[in-house]
Structures are given as C-alpha cells and as structure tokens.
Design a protein around this motif. Structure first.
Motif, PDB file in Angstrom:
ATOM      1  N   GLY A 337       0.738  -1.368   0.168  1.00  0.00           N
ATOM      2  CA  GLY A 337      -0.032  -0.075   0.192  1.00  0.00           C
ATOM      3  C   GLY A 337       0.629   1.218   0.129  1.00  0.00           C
ATOM      4  N   ASP A 338       2.043   1.116   0.377  1.00  0.00           N
ATOM      5  CA  ASP A 338       3.007   2.185   0.314  1.00  0.00           C
ATOM      6  C   ASP A 338       3.817   2.577  -1.106  1.00  0.00           C
ATOM      7  OD1 ASP A 338       5.869   3.538   1.202  1.00  0.00           O
ATOM      8  OD2 ASP A 338       4.209   4.570   2.266  1.00  0.00           O
ATOM      9  N   SER A 339       3.453   3.798  -1.576  1.00  0.00           N
ATOM     10  CA  SER A 339       4.308   3.819  -2.904  1.00  0.00           C
ATOM     11  C   SER A 339       5.840   3.755  -2.797  1.00  0.00           C
ATOM     12  CB  SER A 339       3.663   5.211  -3.416  1.00  0.00           C
ATOM     13  OG  SER A 339       4.049   6.040  -2.779  1.00  0.00           O
ATOM     14  N   ILE A 373       1.672   1.279  -8.788  1.00  0.00           N
ATOM     15  CA  ILE A 373       0.869   2.562  -9.142  1.00  0.00           C
ATOM     16  C   ILE A 373       1.175   3.157 -10.430  1.00  0.00           C
ATOM     17  CG2 ILE A 373       0.888   3.415  -6.544  1.00  0.00           C
ATOM     18  CD1 ILE A 373       3.185   5.186  -7.199  1.00  0.00           C
ATOM     19  N   ARG A 789      -7.326   8.321   4.614  1.00  0.00           N
ATOM     20  CA  ARG A 789      -7.385   7.018   4.037  1.00  0.00           C
ATOM     21  C   ARG A 789      -8.276   5.801   4.566  1.00  0.00           C
ATOM     22  NH1 ARG A 789      -2.519   6.519   5.935  1.00  0.00           N
ATOM     23  NH2 ARG A 789      -1.332   7.030   4.174  1.00  0.00           N
ATOM     24  N   ASN A 797     -13.097   6.894  -2.956  1.00  0.00           N
ATOM     25  CA  ASN A 797     -11.744   7.454  -3.456  1.00  0.00           C
ATOM     26  C   ASN A 797     -12.020   9.027  -4.082  1.00  0.00           C
ATOM     27  OD1 ASN A 797      -9.480   5.585  -3.263  1.00  0.00           O
ATOM     28  ND2 ASN A 797     -10.978   4.425  -3.985  1.00  0.00           N
ATOM     29  N   GLU A 836      -2.927   8.144  -3.649  1.00  0.00           N
ATOM     30  CA  GLU A 836      -3.516   6.984  -3.968  1.00  0.00           C
ATOM     31  C   GLU A 836      -5.029   7.210  -4.445  1.00  0.00           C
ATOM     32  OE1 GLU A 836      -3.851   5.124  -0.039  1.00  0.00           O
ATOM     33  OE2 GLU A 836      -1.581   5.298   0.050  1.00  0.00           O
ATOM     34  N   CYS A 837      -5.676   8.320  -3.808  1.00  0.00           N
ATOM     35  CA  CYS A 837      -7.166   8.335  -4.216  1.00  0.00           C
ATOM     36  C   CYS A 837      -7.238   8.934  -5.688  1.00  0.00           C
ATOM     37  CB  CYS A 837      -7.893   9.551  -3.430  1.00  0.00           C
ATOM     38  SG  CYS A 837      -8.006   8.883  -1.586  1.00  0.00           S
ATOM     39  N   GLU A 839      -4.908   8.142  -8.049  1.00  0.00           N
ATOM     40  CA  GLU A 839      -4.635   6.951  -8.869  1.00  0.00           C
ATOM     41  C   GLU A 839      -5.901   6.050  -8.903  1.00  0.00           C
ATOM     42  OE1 GLU A 839       0.099   7.020  -7.382  1.00  0.00           O
ATOM     43  OE2 GLU A 839      -1.672   5.320  -6.705  1.00  0.00           O
ATOM     44  N   ARG A 840      -6.625   5.898  -8.082  1.00  0.00           N
ATOM     45  CA  ARG A 840      -7.660   4.913  -7.953  1.00  0.00           C
ATOM     46  C   ARG A 840      -8.927   5.564  -8.725  1.00  0.00           C
ATOM     47  NH1 ARG A 840      -6.924   2.989  -1.646  1.00  0.00           N
ATOM     48  NH2 ARG A 840      -5.062   1.857  -2.122  1.00  0.00           N
ATOM     49  N   GLN A 865       6.333  11.835  -2.679  1.00  0.00           N
ATOM     50  CA  GLN A 865       4.691  11.663  -2.996  1.00  0.00           C
ATOM     51  C   GLN A 865       4.316  13.090  -3.487  1.00  0.00           C
ATOM     52  OE1 GLN A 865       3.071   9.261  -1.890  1.00  0.00           O
ATOM     53  NE2 GLN A 865       4.850   8.375  -1.173  1.00  0.00           N
TER      54      GLN A 865
END
Length: 879
Positions: A337-339, A373, A789, A797, A836-837, A839-840, A865
């Motif tokens: 979960g961590d880029s 990602i 998160r 997201n 993350e949001c 990307e999704r 980030q």
C-alpha cells in the motif's frame, strides 16, 4: 463458650497455639462447630476492631482443628480472612504433625487457588519442604515465587543469589515460561545487574545450573505463542542476553521464519535480523529466503518491509544465481500500500532483472507490474518489458454506503408494566432520542389514563434510585434535577411525589440565567419542555404529547401534528405551551407540498394552535440567519445573526434559540459536559442542524485542538439530520477528521460518508476549511491522513480526492513562497493519500503549487509523494 473460642475472640494467638498443641485430633474436631459460628459472627463486621483482632487466631485455630485436606485448604484460603491471616510459620507449626501425603494434598490444593485468594507463598513453600512433595507449578505458586525472589533487595540479598540457592530452580523457571502476564511483574525489577531476572537466568544458564538448550527453546516457544507486550519484552530480552551462537540460530530456522511472519513487530524484527545474518553467511537457502520474503513483504510495518528489501538486495548482489527465486519474491512488494515501498521494490527488480534467464520468471515479473501505481507501472513497461498501460483507464465507479433511512417511532407500550420495563432499561443504560421520546410520551399517556397503576408499576423500577428512598427534605431541584441530560428523572420523581408542584412552579418562573453559555439556548428549551411535562403530570395530565417525533431524527410529520391537534380539540384538552412550541420546531416544512396540505387542514380546526400551525407551515422556512467565520486562537468558529421567526410568539424559554451566536460574548466553559444530551439538542431543531452545529462547534474542536475524547460521537447524528449542511456542520466534521483518538476519527469518517451518500457534502468547503485548520495548527496532517485513508478504503476515493484537492494548495502555498511549510510534519503522508485516491479514481489535471513541491531537491517523503501525485495527474498514457 470454650476457652479456645474465648482466646480466639480475644486474639490471644500464642495461648491458642499452646492449647491446640496439647489436643488430640478428636478434641480439635470437636471445636470446629463453635469456630465456624464465631467466623459467621465476625463476618457480619469484618473491619471492626474485634474482627481484626480475632481473625489471625481464628485462621490458625480453624486450620488446626480441621482434619480433611479439602477443609483445611478451604479454611486457609477463605475470602473473609485473606487480609488478617496467621503467620505462615505458625500454621506450619500447627500442621507439622500430619502425614506427608496429607500435607502434600493440602499444599497442592492451596496452590490451585487463584492468586486473588492471597494464599501466602511462604506457607505453600514451607508445606512443600515439610511434605517433600513435588513443587507445584501453578499460576499462584509461580507468581508467589517470583514476588518472593524479587523482594530480596530488602534483605541485602540479590535475585541471582536467591535463585542459585533455590532447590526447585529448574522446575520453577520452566513454569515461568508458560505463566501468562508474568512480564508485568518482572518489569519492575532492574533490567541490568544481579537483581535483573534476565541477566540472572542467563548467568545461571552459563554456569550450567539451567539447561541452555531447554532455556533457549522455552524462550522461542514463548515468543511463538505470543501474549502481552510485557511478556514478549521480557523473553525477547532474555533471548538476546543468552547470545545464541550461529549454530544455535541455524537449528531454529523454522522458528525464526514463523516469528518473522506472524509475531509482533519487535519480535519479528529480531527474527528478521537473525535470518538476515544466516542468509548472508550462507546458512539460509534462496528458497527459505523467498519463503521468508513472501511473508514479511505482506506485513504492514514499513520498517520490516524495507529491511527485507535491503536484505534481498545484498543476497542478490552476492549470489546472482538466486535471482530467479528471489526476484519474484521481491516483486510481491509491488502490491504494498505504500508507494515508497513499491518504488524500492521496483528499483531492486530493475537492478537485478538482467540476471534472470527464465522466460517464465520474466513473465511472472511482468504480471506483478500490474499492481504498481500508474507512474511506476509506466516506468516498468520500459525497464521490464511489462504490458503497456491501457490507452484509456478503466471507468472508475465511486462506492458510497447507502444513505441511512429514517424510521418511524413505535407507539408507547399499552400496559403500565411494559412501560415500567422500558423505563428501567432507559435508567440502566440510557438510549437514543427515539427511546427517550417514546418513553416520555408513554409516561404522559398512562398518567392521564391511570396514574395510580403507573405509580405502582414504576415502584420496583425506580426504587433503587437515591431520590426514591431519600428524605424528601433532601431531594432538591438544584441538587439533581436542574439542567441535567436525564430528563426522565424529573418526570419520574414528579410521578412518585418526590418533587412538589411548588418547586416546579418556582423553577418555571425563574428568569434567564445571568451567566449564559453557548449551549444555554438549547438547554433551556429542552428542559423547559421536560419541566412543563412534569408540571402537567402533577396538575393536568395531557392525553399524549403533541411534540413526540414521527421519525427517529426528531422530525414530526405535519399531517400527524394536525391530527393530534384535532384529537385535543375533541377531548377539550389544553395544550402545553412548551410542548406545542417544540412540536412547531420539529414539524417538517422542507416538503412544501405536504406542509401546504397540512396547513389547510390546520386552519379548519378553529383553534389558536391550529391557526398558528397553518401560518407556520406556509411561512418561508426553515430559514437560517446570516453567518460569518471567526477565529479564536487556532480555532475557526462560526457566528450567527438573529433569527426573528424563533422569537415571535414563542415561549420565553425558546426565544434564545433565535438570538445571535457570538464567539466572544458567550461563555464556553460550562456544565453542559455530557455528550449524551447533544442528540436531544439535534432533535430539538431537526431541520436546522446548522444552528445546533454552531453551538456545539467549539466542543467538537476540542477533539483536535485539546485532544479530548468522545465529543465527536454526535457527528453521525449530525450528518443524518435534516436542513442545510453549511459552514458550521462542515467545520464540525473537519475537527472530527483531525481528532486525536481513532474512535472520534471513525465517527467523523462515518459522518463524511453519510453526507456524501445524501449528496450534502460540499467537498470544496470542507477541503478548504481543513487546509486553514491544518495551517493554523488546529488539525494535524497525520491524523487527517489517517481519516482520509480510512474513508478512501471504503471506496470513496473520488470523494476524498475532491475534498483534499482543495486542502493541499493551502498547505503547499508556503512551500511555493518561502520554501517552508507550517505543517510539513505529516504532509508527505497526506499527499500520499491524495495520490492514492487520484490513482484509483483516475483524476487528472493541475493542482496549484504541486509542481513546485515536486521539483524540490531531495528524496524526502513529502517530495517523493509530491512527484508521485504530479506524475499521476499528468501521466501520459502509453500507446
């Protein structure tokens, strides 16, 4: 009474022992009944001076006069004598003439008792020596032994010395490893030196008094078993102190693999370090290392994951032939979960991919790339030959929970007995608005129908309450019933005659308090109705309450209110002014069609209340006053102007609801500290939650600014309410998202999702407000990142992206101007959640000041980030 009983009562222990020493077993047994009778007498006043004086002698005499092992053990471990026992030496003296087998039976029966029985360790240990029986290894005995050994510092001795002299060292140390929560008792001892348990046990192992292999195995087994943190700290420290050789570590490879996979972080870290050293020494095969990596890389602890990737890199550098087994294991981190972890894993695979000759392994790596990602996936297409990113990203579908549906209140119970049961349940555990309103209406109905039967049914239920049995002179309004959230107490006390009509009348005529707090308007209106209900129960019970809500949120159906007024008209009942005022505040007016139809019916009733209701339903509303933001320290608060429609014609106690809300003119510290009452305030104005939110906003801010707990529990109810969700509601939500405690943040996330599902969430307003609060220091970025998160993990997201895309520019603006950020700590985590949001959800576009942050030098999490987010928003899809 015999001489023995008299001396026991007098506490003459020495004389009691002398008398017992000269008795036969039969003579001793003859005294058991009178000793039991004396014990029963003393039990009535266990803490009196006479009882404390007699108990040690009674404890010894009763044990000596019993002849059965079970009876002696039960007497010695009796609860009523646990704090005033005879000395262990005295009891051992009195029992010393018994057979060894009998003494062993007593010993083990005592050892089986729980530690709370307070059986003396010295007594049990003395009986072990006297009987020659095997040492017990029960929980109580081992804990007593540990306390006994650990108290040696008072006697000028050391733990190491006492352990050396202990004849049962091996048995008790073995039992130490299987005793739960023993670490909490040992952690009070020094960590180093001769009084350190870990150093003492390690020293005894070195000296050969303890078997080294057995001790190591016991340590590892205890770590594998798990347990409390204090236990794990203790046995891990002991394992490290034993300083295992490489051969000893290699023999337990399977154990280290299991610990690295499933143990708590600190234990897994040690196992990982052991396995790492074995791997670098050639003591761990590539297959075993791949197995280990497959488990560790799925853990959530980033430190462990990163350390595992470093270990894989070292082994791959030294053993090129291991690449085909180890690289697929490293690629498992592509799904982390961590880029940052994903990027580290990709760099590792890229660096050693050339060592892979197998097409199957290369295909496996290419497939794993799909978990990366988007920005890293695009890079992997070039370096690893993975499939290119789709020309058009898959259509994203937001997943929000279904909007909560309100539900109708059930009618009150028909019988007084059933109502009394519900009152008892309410008093025992409280309840929501629906339960309170339903019970209150039921009390009024039954008081109107048959007050005597109601009082009779309530008697056993309220009999345990202090005011039900207290002297009426001591049951005063200001002592218990004034301005309390549990309004049922006042109604019940009135029904049972504990509050007089005069007291209710006097309190009802009191003027406005001289010291007003921001909650006073809500509190006065709520309690005015409760007080009026209690007064009417005393003087002129109503057939039912007009203001009982139709729905659980507090909303009242307009057509239902007209029907109730018509029933009042037919019965000739006189409405309560405060009850009708509450009904007006609750009646639904947002559905203009239903309101107009009900108004037409109300106008035809020909009563003053019907006319007022018709005018109320056809008026514009529910309106909100003019508002403006104000700052107070780190906080952002909301002020409201005047609302005339809540002051015209309403009872005096309700008029403050329409008066201005001021940040600086009203007191913020008051006695309205119980969060349970806030649900009733929301039900007071169910279509004007913004008014309530403005008055509780400072309370909500404390969960973020002052790290209080529990204030945010009202947020889901606020989100489920009706009326506009404006500045105050969104600021309440913002503070909740930045709360110190997880349960408050979770309540805020629930509220956010409810507002989003109902289409009432203004993401731009909320996001900008969060940016200002973070910038002022009221909300910490790390806490906000956790909340965001959690919400995104439910599938929201796009909602979180829509919110935080307005938060980040506020925070990144400082970086763009002077190169610093007020809230730099945790900002990288927050940007990571936004990435993350994005990307999704497939977000694209520009974000103010993001490019400057991404262009900064260095590899900090903030910069990394920012680059990730910038790459996501501007990614060029591969052909």
């Amino acid at each position: 009474m015999s001489a023995l009983a008299e001396w026991v009562r007098a506490g003459r222990t020495a004389d009691v022992v002398g008398l017992l020493d000269g008795m036969t077993d039969a003579e001793r047994r003859a005294h058991v009944p009178e000793l039991k009778a004396l014990r029963k007498e003393l039990r009535a006043e266990p803490w009196s001076a006479g009882s404390r004086r007699a108990y040690p002698a009674l404890h010894a005499a009763g044990a000596a006069c019993q002849t059965g092992a079970a009876g002696v053990a039960a007497w010695l471990a009796a609860m009523d004598m646990r704090w005033s026992q005879a000395s262990p030496g005295l009891v051992i003296h009195l029992l010393g003439d018994r057979a060894p087998e009998w003494l062993a039976d007593v010993t083990h029966r005592l050892a089986e008792r729980p530690e709370s029985a307070n059986v003396s360790y010295e007594l049990m240990a003395g009986l072990v020596r006297l009987s020659g029986c095997p040492v017990p290894t029960t929980d109580a005995y081992v804990r007593g032994w540990v306390s006994h050994i650990g108290s040696t510092w008072q006697r000028g001795d050391t733990v190491l010395d006492r352990l050396r002299r202990d004849p049962h060292l091996s048995e008790l140390v073995a039992a130490l490893f299987v005793t739960d929560d023993i670490g909490s008792r040992l952690e009070w001892m020094p960590a180093e030196g001769p009084n350190s348990w870990t150093e003492a046990l390690a020293r005894l192992t070195t000296e050969g008094m303890l078997d080294r292999g057995a001790t190591i195995d016991a340590c590892v087994a205890r770590l594998l078993r798990g347990g409390g943190s204090s236990d794990l700290r203790l046995f891990l420290r002991l394992l490290k102190t034993l300083d295992l050789t490489r051969d000893e570590e290699r023999q337990r490879t399977a154990d280290w693999l299991a610990l690295a996979s499933d143990a708590v972080s600190v234990v897994a870290s040690h196992a990982q370090s052991v396995l790492g050293a074995l791997a670098l020494d050639g003591g761990l095969s590539p297959r075993q290392l791949a197995e280990m990596s497959g488990a560790v890389l799925f853990r959530t602890e980033k430190k462990l994951v990163r350390a595992q990737l470093v270990l894989l890199g070292k082994v791959l550098t030294r053993e090129a032939s291991a690449a085909e087994e180890l690289l697929p294991a490293a690629a498992l981190a592509f799904g982390h979960g961590d880029s940052d972890v994903q990027e580290r894993a990709l760099k590792l695979v890229e660096r050693h991919a050339g060592k892979v000759g197998s097409r199957d392994v290369r295909a496996e790596l290419a497939t794993a790339v799909e978990q990366l990602i988007p920005t890293l996936r695009a890079r992997a297409t070039r370096t690893l030959g993975a499939a290119p990113v789709a020309a058009e990203p898959a259509v994203y579908e937001e997943v929000l929970p279904p909007a909560p549906e309100r539900w109708r209140l059930a009618p009150p119970p028909e019988s007084a007995a059933e109502l009394a049961e519900e009152v008892g349940a309410w008093l025992a555990s409280g309840g929501d608005v629906a339960a309170f309103e339903r019970t209150l209406d039921g009390l009024m109905r039954h008081a109107h129908r048959d007050r005597d039967s109601l009082v009779e049914a309530l008697g056993p239920v309220v009999g345990r309450l202090w005011w039900a049995t207290a002297d009426p002179q001591h049951v005063r309004w200001n002592d218990h019933f004034s301005d309390r959230p549990h309004g049922l107490d006042l109604v019940l006390a009135t029904l049972l005659g504990r509050i007089s009509v005069d007291a209710l009348h006097v309190e009802g005529r009191r003027g406005r308090p001289t010291s007003e707090c921001v909650h006073s308007a809500l509190s006065r209106a709520f309690y005015a109705r409760i007080r009026d209900v209690a007064h009417r129960i005393h003087t002129d019970p109503l057939p039912f309450l007009l203001s009982t809500p139709t729905w659980n949120t507090g909303l009242l159906d307009p057509d239902e209110l007209v029907t109730r007024l018509d029933t009042y008209r037919q019965l000739g009942a006189r409405p309560s002014a405060t009850d009708f005022a509450q009904a007006l505040l609750r009646v639904g007016r947002q559905d203009r069609g239903s309101a107009a139809a009900a108004a037409e019916r109300a106008a035809k009733l020909g009563t003053a209340e019907g006319t007022w209701l018709a005018r109320w339903l056809t008026a514009d509303g529910p309106a909100l006053p003019r508002d403006r933001r104000r700052t107070s320290g780190a906080r952002i608060l909301v002020e409201f102007g005047e609302l005339p429609e809540l002051q015209e014609d309403f009872p005096e106690e309700f008029r403050p609801l329409g008066r201005p809300v001021s940040v600086f003119r009203e007191h913020w510290h008051c006695y309205h500290w119980d969060p349970a009452v806030r649900q009733h305030w929301l039900a007071l104005l169910p279509e004007r939650r913004e008014l309530v939110a403005a008055r509780i906003l400072r309370d909500l801010s404390t969960v973020a600014v002052e790290d209080t707990r529990g204030e945010a529990a009202v947020l889901p109810l606020l989100a489920e309410g009706d009326g506009e969700a404006g500045e105050a509601v969104h600021l309440c939500l913002a503070y909740g998202l930045g709360a110190r405690y997880p349960e408050d943040r979770l309540a805020a996330v629930d509220a956010l999702l409810v507002l989003a599902a109902r289409g009432q969430l203004d993401t731009a307003r909320l996001g900008a407000g969060l940016g200002q609060l973070v910038r002022r220091g009221a909300v910490k970025p790390l806490r906000l990142a956790e909340s965001a998160r959690t919400a995104a993990a439910t599938g929201a997201n796009a909602t979180i992206w829509g919110m935080l895309r307005h938060t980040l520019p506020v925070l990144l603006a400082d970086l763009a101007t002077d190169g610093t950020a007020v809230a730099a700590r945790g900002l990288g985590e927050l940007i990571g959640v936004v990435a993350e949001c994005a990307e999704r959800s497939g977000a694209r576009g520009e974000l103010p000041h993001l490019a400057q942050a991404a262009a900064r030098r260095g590899s900090s999490r903030l910069v990394a980030q920012a680059r990730r987010l910038q790459g996501t928003l501007t990614v060029e899809v591969a052909a």
